[in-house]
Enzyme design. Sequence first.
Site, short mmCIF file in Angstrom:
data_model
loop_
_atom_site.label_atom_id
_atom_site.label_comp_id
_atom_site.label_asym_id
_atom_site.label_seq_id
_atom_site.Cartn_x
_atom_site.Cartn_y
_atom_site.Cartn_z
N HIS A 5 0.82 -1.21 0.00
CA HIS A 5 0.00 0.00 0.00
C HIS A 5 0.85 1.26 0.00
CE1 HIS A 5 -3.21 -2.72 1.98
NE2 HIS A 5 -3.46 -2.59 0.70
N HIS A 6 2.13 1.13 -0.38
CA HIS A 6 2.98 2.34 -0.33
C HIS A 6 2.49 3.39 -1.31
CE1 HIS A 6 4.61 0.33 -3.81
NE2 HIS A 6 5.29 1.41 -4.12
N ARG A 7 1.78 2.94 -2.33
CA ARG A 7 1.11 3.86 -3.25
C ARG A 7 -0.29 3.32 -3.51
NH1 ARG A 7 4.37 7.59 -7.21
NH2 ARG A 7 6.17 7.91 -5.88
N LYS A 54 -2.84 -2.29 -7.80
CA LYS A 54 -3.18 -2.60 -9.20
C LYS A 54 -2.69 -3.98 -9.58
CE LYS A 54 -4.53 -1.01 -13.27
NZ LYS A 54 -5.29 -2.26 -13.39
N LYS A 68 6.99 -4.45 -10.44
CA LYS A 68 6.75 -4.09 -11.84
C LYS A 68 6.34 -2.63 -11.95
CE LYS A 68 4.39 -7.33 -13.87
NZ LYS A 68 3.31 -8.17 -14.42
N ASP A 92 7.76 3.15 -13.23
CA ASP A 92 7.23 4.40 -12.68
C ASP A 92 5.73 4.56 -12.89
OD1 ASP A 92 9.61 5.37 -11.55
OD2 ASP A 92 10.32 6.03 -13.51
N LYS A 144 -3.16 -8.60 -6.96
CA LYS A 144 -3.57 -9.60 -7.95
C LYS A 144 -4.79 -10.33 -7.44
CE LYS A 144 -1.64 -11.18 -11.82
NZ LYS A 144 -0.69 -10.36 -12.57
N SER A 153 -2.49 0.22 -18.75
CA SER A 153 -3.58 0.29 -17.79
C SER A 153 -3.55 1.63 -17.05
CB SER A 153 -3.46 -0.83 -16.75
OG SER A 153 -4.06 -2.01 -17.21
N1 GLU Z 1 -2.18 -8.79 -15.56
C1 GLU Z 1 -1.21 -7.89 -16.10
C2 GLU Z 1 0.13 -8.07 -15.38
O1 GLU Z 1 0.42 -9.11 -14.85
C3 GLU Z 1 -1.70 -6.46 -16.15
C4 GLU Z 1 -2.06 -5.86 -14.84
C5 GLU Z 1 -2.74 -4.48 -14.95
O2 GLU Z 1 -2.88 -3.96 -16.03
O3 GLU Z 1 -3.11 -3.97 -13.89
O4 GLU Z 1 0.97 -7.22 -15.42
#
Ligand code: GLU
Length: 473
Positions: A65-67, A71, A95, A100, A107, A364
Site C-alpha cells: 500500500h505504499h502507493r 493494481k 513491476k 514508474d 492480484k 492500464s
Molecule cells: N495482468 C497484467 C500483469 O500481470 C496487467 C495488470 C494491470 O494492467 O493492472 O501485469
Amino acid sequence: MAKTREVSFLDSVSQNFDKAAPHTGLPDGLLQQIKVCNSVYQMRFPVKIGSEYQVIEAYRVQHSHHRLPTKGGIRYSQKVDQEEVMALASLMTYKCALVDVPFGGAKGGVKISPRDYTTAQLQKITRRYTTELIRKNFIGPGIDVPAPDYGTGSREMAWILDTYQTFKGGEIDSAGCVTGKPVSQNGIQGRTEATGRGVYYALKEIVSYKDDMAKLGLTTGMEGKTIAIQGLGNVGYHTGVICQEEGGATIVSVAEYEGAIYSKNGIDMKKLLKHRKSTGSILNFPGAKNLKQRKEVLEVDCDILIPAALENQIRKDNAKNVKAKIVAEAANGPVTADAQNILTKKGIMVVPDMYINAGGVTVSYFEWLKNLSHMRFGRMEKRFDQNTYNNLVSLVERLTGHTIGKKERSLITKGADEIDLVRSGLEETMITAYQQIRETSKRKKKIEDMRTAAFVSALGKVSSDYLNLGIFP
Ligand code: GLU
C-alpha cells in the site's frame, strides 16, 4: 527428496528478493515490510450452475500500500491458490515501481477453468466475485484496480465495471475502478496489444547494445532474430505479430495447450491464429512440422525464447536444455529461481517478468488516467498540432520553391491520435526502465543477473516511498 524438489512460485519470488536485498543497503525492517503481502482476502461464494450450487474459491491480494490504488490483474485458472496470487501480487509492486507507474501491487484469482463454463455462467461468477470485492472495500478507482490476466479479458472487465457502477451509482470516477475494458466501455486504444508491444519495445532496446550482444554472440537489431514462443494467448500472440511485422524477426516455433510446431523459415502468426480458430489446434500448420511434445518449444535452437504462458516452465530439470541466448519472461514467473542460476551459468540473458511484461500495466495506467480526466488522449492538441505542422510545411515550400505530395504532407503533418500517444508513451517507458536496470547492473558489479538488477532498482523506488511517508524514519 526435499532437496531436489523445485521450490514454489512464491518461494522463488522470495529467493529472488533475498538475493537482491543485500545489494540495496536498506535496513532489514524496511525490507521485511516491503516483502510481505499487506492484505490477503480469501473468499468462497456460491454460484448456481445449472441446477446445482458450486462453491467458488477466489482471492484478492494487495501486496503493498505504499502507493494507492493497488493494481493488478485477475486470473481465472484451475491452478489458482493463495500462494500463487500472493507471488503474482508481489511481482506487481516491483513491476509498477520499475516502470514508474504510481501504484501498489495486487492480484486476483478465481479457481475455475473458464472452458468448463458458458458465457452466461462466467458472467455470473464475475459479477459475484466483484460484489464480494465491493463488500469488503477491495475495489475502487482509488483503492484497488483490477485488470485482465490469464483466462480473463476485456469482456470480464466490462462485467466488473457494470457491477461496480450498479452499486456505486453517481461515483464520478467509477470508470477507473478497472482497466483493460473494451474501448467502447471507457477503455483505451492499444490496451489489448500492450503487453506484447511492450515486450517488443523492450527487446528492441535490449538488442541495440553492441557490447551486450557481443557477449551473447548475437548481432544488434531485431531483424532476422529467431524467436520461439510458448503460448498463443493475448501476450504471446501480439508479441509474435509485432516482432515479426515491425521488427523483422522470424518466429521459428510456437507452442499451445494442444502441442508445438516448428519451421526454420518462419511461422506467420496471423495465419497461425486463423488456422487455430478454424481447426481448433495449432498443429498441422502448413509449412511447419509438429513437435513431439509441447514443452520442446523451450529447447529449440533460437536467439530469443519467449515463455508467454504460465509460471514454473523452465525448471531445474529442463533449464540445461535451453539453447536460446535470451529468455524474455513475457509470462509471470516462467523461470524458477533454481533455473535462473543454471541459465546464468550457461551465459544466457534472462530478461525478468517484472520488467519485460510491464507494458500491460503501463497502458492500464494510461487508461486509468483517461478515466479520471474523462477525456480521450489527443483530443485537445491533435488539431492544433496538425495546423502548426501544416503552416511549417507551407513555409518551407514557399522558401524552397519545392512542393511535396499530398500523401507525404499528411504523413508529416499528422497530429497524434490516442493510439499514437499510447504507443509512444509505452515505448518511452520501456526504454527508460531498461536503461535504469542496465545502469544498476553496471554500477553494482557483484550483481549476476538482470532479475537481481531489476529487483534492486525497484526496491530503491519502493523504499524511498516508504521513507518519504515517514514510516521508517
Ligand atoms: N495482468 C497484467 C500483469 O500481470 C496487467 C495488470 C494491470 O494492467 O493492472 O501485469
